[in-house]
Design an enzyme around this catalytic site. Sequence first.
Site, PDB file in Angstrom:
ATOM      1  N   SER A  27     -37.442  -1.362  22.894  1.00  0.00           N
ATOM      2  CA  SER A  27     -38.494  -0.368  23.119  1.00  0.00           C
ATOM      3  C   SER A  27     -39.274  -0.180  21.837  1.00  0.00           C
ATOM      4  O   SER A  27     -38.736  -0.365  20.733  1.00  0.00           O
ATOM      5  CB  SER A  27     -37.884   0.970  23.552  1.00  0.00           C
ATOM      6  OG  SER A  27     -38.859   1.994  23.581  1.00  0.00           O
TER       7      SER A  27
ATOM      8  N   TYR B 241     -31.507   7.557  22.128  1.00  0.00           N
ATOM      9  CA  TYR B 241     -32.268   6.438  22.696  1.00  0.00           C
ATOM     10  C   TYR B 241     -32.833   5.557  21.587  1.00  0.00           C
ATOM     11  O   TYR B 241     -32.709   4.318  21.635  1.00  0.00           O
ATOM     12  CB  TYR B 241     -33.396   6.984  23.571  1.00  0.00           C
ATOM     13  CG  TYR B 241     -34.164   5.921  24.310  1.00  0.00           C
ATOM     14  CD1 TYR B 241     -33.639   5.338  25.460  1.00  0.00           C
ATOM     15  CD2 TYR B 241     -35.426   5.511  23.879  1.00  0.00           C
ATOM     16  CE1 TYR B 241     -34.351   4.363  26.156  1.00  0.00           C
ATOM     17  CE2 TYR B 241     -36.136   4.549  24.567  1.00  0.00           C
ATOM     18  CZ  TYR B 241     -35.600   3.975  25.700  1.00  0.00           C
ATOM     19  OH  TYR B 241     -36.297   3.012  26.382  1.00  0.00           O
TER      20      TYR B 241
END
Length: 249
Positions: free
Chosen positions: A142, A155
């Site tokens: 990401s 995350y």
Amino acid sequence: MLTYQNKVVIVTGAGSGIGSVIAEQYARQGATVVIWDRDADGLRHVQATLEKEGFRIISRVIDLTVPSDIVRAVKEEHDELGNIDVLINNAGLGRSNSPYNLPVEDWDYVINTNLRGTFLCSREVAKVMSIGQKGSIVNIASTRALMSEPNTEAYAASKGGILALTHALAISLGADRITVNAISPGWIETGDYQKLKPTDHIQHPAGRVGKPQDIAKACLYLTDPANDFITGINLVIDGGMTRKMIYED
């Protein structure tokens, strides 16, 4: 010509969103596609949809936080299908909370799903790939590995770890002719694209918000046997947003 005819492709987190589109695109290129997810209903829907078009799809309910699930699933795929040619480590999740209040259980759940799960899937599948001395692994990271919004520590840490894991595995598995690369998506809209506002698109240097197909096409490129000189990279697909300097007036 179907590039992936007679190839076996595993896609994790394929019960919805980006993973389901990746699975669809490999199926359209002739692959036998194995889809994993913990969401049984999502898997059934994706499998039924693709099988209606005549594609060969195998689905298994897998919890990536349970190592024995991963080991068992890879063995079953190997026993049934033979060699595994491509692994797309797409499964991932987040828990948003202030770092002052984030429960350690939430931290562990995110890390164990996103990072440890990616490692274990890669390790077990690589054992099969190494027998045939070929294979390709793509880890979906990401842009949150490179920049952050508040309260996304677990995350961000998991995705940053995936980037480091990617280049480490590329070096370790290179001798067995297994390529390992990462893709870092930016804003990829998995809902109703038509409901996005003009400002959503305009803020991107590319002029639009991303689509799951943008990630799927990159996976097809990175795992194409003709591109076996590409390994250890992180391909950022974000419409240019991480290169854009943003200041408030």
